[in-house]
Design a protein around this motif. Structure first.
Motif, mmCIF file in Angstrom:
data_model
loop_
_atom_site.group_PDB
_atom_site.id
_atom_site.type_symbol
_atom_site.label_atom_id
_atom_site.label_comp_id
_atom_site.label_asym_id
_atom_site.label_seq_id
_atom_site.Cartn_x
_atom_site.Cartn_y
_atom_site.Cartn_z
ATOM 1 N N GLN A 13 20.409 -6.047 21.752
ATOM 2 C CA GLN A 13 20.360 -4.576 21.721
ATOM 3 C C GLN A 13 19.917 -4.102 20.323
ATOM 4 O OE1 GLN A 13 24.061 -2.626 22.660
ATOM 5 N NE2 GLN A 13 23.185 -0.615 22.178
ATOM 6 N N ILE A 14 20.459 -4.753 19.282
ATOM 7 C CA ILE A 14 20.065 -4.363 17.921
ATOM 8 C C ILE A 14 18.568 -4.633 17.713
ATOM 9 C CG2 ILE A 14 20.376 -4.865 15.462
ATOM 10 C CD1 ILE A 14 23.338 -5.458 16.104
ATOM 11 N N LEU A 15 18.098 -5.786 18.203
ATOM 12 C CA LEU A 15 16.674 -6.112 18.049
ATOM 13 C C LEU A 15 15.815 -5.023 18.708
ATOM 14 C CD1 LEU A 15 16.470 -9.978 18.765
ATOM 15 C CD2 LEU A 15 16.598 -8.794 16.594
ATOM 16 N N ALA A 16 16.281 -4.528 19.837
ATOM 17 C CA ALA A 16 15.502 -3.500 20.548
ATOM 18 C C ALA A 16 15.576 -2.157 19.823
ATOM 19 C CB ALA A 16 16.029 -3.363 21.975
ATOM 20 N N GLU A 17 16.693 -1.933 19.116
ATOM 21 C CA GLU A 17 16.898 -0.593 18.537
ATOM 22 C C GLU A 17 16.426 -0.455 17.093
ATOM 23 O OE1 GLU A 17 20.950 0.537 21.018
ATOM 24 O OE2 GLU A 17 21.090 0.060 18.899
ATOM 25 N N MET A 18 16.429 -1.558 16.331
ATOM 26 C CA MET A 18 16.172 -1.423 14.890
ATOM 27 C C MET A 18 14.731 -0.986 14.636
ATOM 28 S SD MET A 18 16.817 -4.069 11.760
ATOM 29 C CE MET A 18 18.595 -4.051 11.811
ATOM 30 N N ARG A 19 14.589 0.055 13.823
ATOM 31 C CA ARG A 19 13.244 0.559 13.535
ATOM 32 C C ARG A 19 12.845 0.210 12.115
ATOM 33 N NH1 ARG A 19 14.657 6.123 16.506
ATOM 34 N NH2 ARG A 19 16.718 5.303 16.056
ATOM 35 N N TYR A 20 11.611 -0.231 11.959
ATOM 36 C CA TYR A 20 11.100 -0.619 10.644
ATOM 37 C C TYR A 20 10.216 0.492 10.081
ATOM 38 C CZ TYR A 20 13.021 -5.300 10.367
ATOM 39 O OH TYR A 20 13.897 -6.350 10.237
ATOM 40 N N VAL A 21 10.409 0.776 8.809
ATOM 41 C CA VAL A 21 9.630 1.823 8.133
ATOM 42 C C VAL A 21 8.206 1.316 7.912
ATOM 43 C CG1 VAL A 21 9.443 3.086 5.941
ATOM 44 C CG2 VAL A 21 11.678 2.740 7.000
ATOM 45 N N LYS A 22 7.239 2.203 8.110
ATOM 46 C CA LYS A 22 5.835 1.829 7.888
ATOM 47 C C LYS A 22 5.460 2.124 6.434
ATOM 48 C CE LYS A 22 4.147 2.712 12.497
ATOM 49 N NZ LYS A 22 3.422 3.626 13.365
ATOM 50 N N VAL A 23 4.861 1.136 5.782
ATOM 51 C CA VAL A 23 4.421 1.325 4.390
ATOM 52 C C VAL A 23 3.062 0.679 4.186
ATOM 53 C CG1 VAL A 23 4.842 0.710 1.966
ATOM 54 C CG2 VAL A 23 6.758 1.411 3.394
ATOM 55 N N ALA A 24 2.170 1.408 3.512
ATOM 56 C CA ALA A 24 0.916 0.809 3.023
ATOM 57 C C ALA A 24 0.811 1.127 1.531
ATOM 58 C CB ALA A 24 -0.268 1.376 3.779
ATOM 59 N N LYS A 25 0.301 0.155 0.783
ATOM 60 C CA LYS A 25 0.115 0.384 -0.654
ATOM 61 C C LYS A 25 -1.314 0.009 -1.021
ATOM 62 C CE LYS A 25 4.837 -0.716 -2.271
ATOM 63 N NZ LYS A 25 5.569 -1.464 -3.312
ATOM 64 N N VAL A 26 -1.913 0.831 -1.862
ATOM 65 C CA VAL A 26 -3.262 0.525 -2.367
ATOM 66 C C VAL A 26 -3.206 0.688 -3.885
ATOM 67 C CG1 VAL A 26 -5.724 1.048 -2.225
ATOM 68 C CG2 VAL A 26 -4.244 1.512 -0.254
ATOM 69 N N ALA A 27 -3.562 -0.371 -4.605
ATOM 70 C CA ALA A 27 -3.436 -0.339 -6.067
ATOM 71 C C ALA A 27 -4.798 -0.543 -6.734
ATOM 72 C CB ALA A 27 -2.474 -1.429 -6.533
ATOM 73 N N PHE A 28 -5.024 0.224 -7.776
ATOM 74 C CA PHE A 28 -6.274 0.137 -8.533
ATOM 75 C C PHE A 28 -5.951 -0.293 -9.958
ATOM 76 C CE2 PHE A 28 -6.743 3.187 -5.166
ATOM 77 C CZ PHE A 28 -7.977 2.882 -4.621
ATOM 78 N N ARG A 29 -6.590 -1.363 -10.392
ATOM 79 C CA ARG A 29 -6.474 -1.717 -11.812
ATOM 80 C C ARG A 29 -7.484 -0.851 -12.557
ATOM 81 N NH1 ARG A 29 -6.496 -7.813 -13.386
ATOM 82 N NH2 ARG A 29 -4.282 -7.514 -13.771
ATOM 83 N N MET A 30 -6.996 -0.219 -13.612
ATOM 84 C CA MET A 30 -7.823 0.730 -14.363
ATOM 85 C C MET A 30 -8.212 0.137 -15.711
ATOM 86 S SD MET A 30 -8.012 3.479 -12.553
ATOM 87 C CE MET A 30 -7.302 4.052 -11.023
ATOM 88 N N ARG A 31 -9.428 0.436 -16.144
ATOM 89 C CA ARG A 31 -9.881 -0.102 -17.440
ATOM 90 C C ARG A 31 -9.034 0.412 -18.591
ATOM 91 N NH1 ARG A 31 -14.607 1.125 -14.974
ATOM 92 N NH2 ARG A 31 -15.415 -0.745 -13.986
ATOM 93 N N SER A 32 -8.510 1.637 -18.443
ATOM 94 C CA SER A 32 -7.647 2.182 -19.506
ATOM 95 C C SER A 32 -6.565 3.038 -18.862
ATOM 96 C CB SER A 32 -8.468 3.034 -20.470
ATOM 97 O OG SER A 32 -8.728 4.282 -19.852
ATOM 98 N N ARG A 33 -5.514 3.303 -19.626
ATOM 99 C CA ARG A 33 -4.456 4.209 -19.139
ATOM 100 C C ARG A 33 -4.786 5.615 -19.655
ATOM 101 N NH1 ARG A 33 -1.568 -0.388 -20.677
ATOM 102 N NH2 ARG A 33 -0.752 0.505 -22.596
#
Ligand SMILES: Cc1cc2nc3c(=O)[nH]c(=O)nc-3n(C[C@H](O)[C@H](O)[C@H](O)COP(=O)(O)OP(=O)(O)OC[C@H]3O[C@@H](n4cnc5c(N)ncnc54)[C@H](O)[C@@H]3O)c2cc1C
Length: 459
Positions: free
Chosen positions: A294-314
């Protein structure tokens, strides 16, 4: 519950133990069991250890960003204990003395200035009089005080019956019921805020959350799982998904796919850390208990996407900005500063909620474009500084199927005492079974607890 993980007791009985999952819970369980002489093998579906602790590195091998766990609070003593034991160094997440931003209704303001925040939305007269700090104190910290006064965190009394009224509604609905305006609710739920959690769960998080006390591991958070894995004597079988688990009176059998072939491994016990979002893909014989199904059927997982950019300077530091921002669109911008960054910087969009579905439907280049456009709104000119980009979507990952399992209102009490524990020779662990869901701390504590359970029960 001790403030630090204790070593297990030597029982003298050496067991053969399988651990499904080489995330933080599985690795900690294996470390503790090996320490008292058990024979442990980890079975891991991915071709790396760490699970949802996953540092994304650039072409030079240095960290760009954390796809999963990004911050370690100073109150997470068990996590810090393992970091210390592995000899790893911490680095502050937020650069000191620079301004963190809020981005509300298309306008930038200082996240650190209650006055600016209060002006960014149209608060009614009574809330304007309270001011931002007054709103936080009256509507958020009051419940944190009630929770702390109850003295139930990390005790068997969690979740506390006397505070069950705080677990009826989601935090935004509860705040609205108490008469707070939608404008003020927007202020209190800025950023990657899991809007479904109840005020009880939120109070628990706030009770040990301190922005100035957040750290990252110096060479990337994945240094922790990698360091634990390096200490283990037993095998870690990577690229080996578990398909089925059968248990008998004297053994447990785990069917896996290894090097393209299906094979069965036998042990005295299995510690299963597979997220409950993925566990329904594994066949159990006999079936798991009705309560767990029942827990397996009920537990909801949060959706997350991350996109990261390395920048030449701050470039943002010229305006005394930290590079961190909380948006009113279920998103945050992070700017972790690893020593290896040198003069370079990072801007990472951390998106939660419905907009993630929109991002997931895009091709990789389009997702990057989408993300840099959002970052440009807060940090104009960012695109000109981009050097490299990485992205990650947790619900598209077949071994996670979501970022983390969180209890919705009512779930804490419904699931009380039934998330972890064991069913015969199968012992359950993972952040989702713990009282610290969505944190490394939960994974570590649950892994230790399952190891202790196996050690003490002898199966
Ligand atoms: C976006 C995001 C942000 C986060 N932010 C933070 C933060 O700031 N601070 C913090 O402390 N925590 C944070 N967390 C939570 C933290 O990462 C997790 O709580 C923790 O890493 C979970 O560890 P675990 O061992 O329970 O699960 P996992 O790390 O998921 O480990 C389970 C393992 O099981 C494996 N597996 C799955 N299915 C199978 C199968 N069929 N067969 C074999 N192996 C299988 C998986 O590949 C995985 O390696 C964040 C998580 C995410 C996703």
């Amino acid at each position: 519950m001790s403030a630090k993980p204790q070593r297990l007791r030597q029982t003298g009985k050496r067991q053969k133990i399988l651990v499904a999952g080489a995330g933080m819970s599985g690795l900690v369980a294996a470390l503790e069991l090996e320490h008292v002489g058990h024979d442990v093998t980890i079975i891991e579906a991915r071709d790396r250890v760490g699970g949802r602790v996953h540092t994304q590195r650039g072409s030079d091998g240095t960290p760009i960003a954390e796809a999963g766990a990004g911050r370690i609070p100073r109150s997470h003593h068990w996590t810090l204990d393992y970091i210390g034991r592995m000899g790893l160094a911490l680095h502050p997440l937020y650069p000191p003395k620079l301004t963190n931003l809020a981005f509300i209704n298309g306008q930038r303001c200082s996240l650190d200035s209650g006055a600016e925040l209060a002006q960014a939305v149209a608060l009614p007269e009574n809330e304007r009089a309270l001011g931002y700090p007054g709103i936080v104190k009256t509507y958020l910290l009051d419940n944190v005080d009630r929770l702390l006064a109850a003295g139930v965190i990390d005790t068997p009394a969690w979740p506390p019956e006397q505070l069950a009224d705080l677990d009826r509604l989601s935090a935004p609905d509860y705040l609205a019921e108490r008469g707070l305006s939608q404008a003020a609710i927007k202020l209190l739920t800025l950023g990657a805020f899991p809007t479904a959690i109840s005020p009880l769960m939120l109070s628990r998080v706030l009770a040990h959350y301190d922005r100035d006390g957040l750290s990252i591991i110096e060479d990337g958070n994945d240094s922790l799982p990698k360091a634990i894995a390096a200490r283990l004597r037993g095998d870690i079988l990577l690229g080996t998904p578990v398909l089925a688990v059968s248990q008998f009176s004297d053994r447990v059998e785990v069917t896996v796919v290894r090097e393209g072939r299906t094979t069965t491994m036998t042990a005295d016990a299995l510690i299963c850390t597979i997220p409950y979002s993925v566990l329904p893909t594994v066949t159990f014989e006999p079936l798991l208990s009705p309560a767990r199904r029942q827990i397996l059927a009920e537990m909801r997982y949060v959706k997350v996407a991350k996109v990261a950019f390395r920048m030449r300077s701050r470039f943002w530091e010229a305006d005394h900005l930290s590079g961190f921002a909380q948006l009113d669109t279920g998103a945050e911008i992070w700017s972790p500063q690893w020593p290896s960054n040198g003069h370079r910087g990072v801007l990472q969009l951390y998106q939660q909620g419905d907009r993630v579905t929109e991002m997931d439907a895009l091709s990789e280049p389009d997702r990057m474009r989408w993300a840099i456009e959002k970052i440009e709104e807060v940090f104009p000119g960012a695109e000109r500084h981009v050097e490299e980009c990485v992205s990650y979507s947790w619900q598209l990952d077949p071994w996670a199927r979501g970022a983390y399992g969180i209890p919705y209102p009512g779930d804490l009490f419904k699931w009380k005492g039934r998330l972890a524990g064991h069913e015969g020779r199968i012992h359950f662990a993972g952040e989702h079974t713990s009282e610290y869901p969505a944190w490394i701390e939960g994974a570590v504590r649950s892994g230790h607890s399952a190891a202790s359970e196996v050690n003490e029960t002898g199966s």
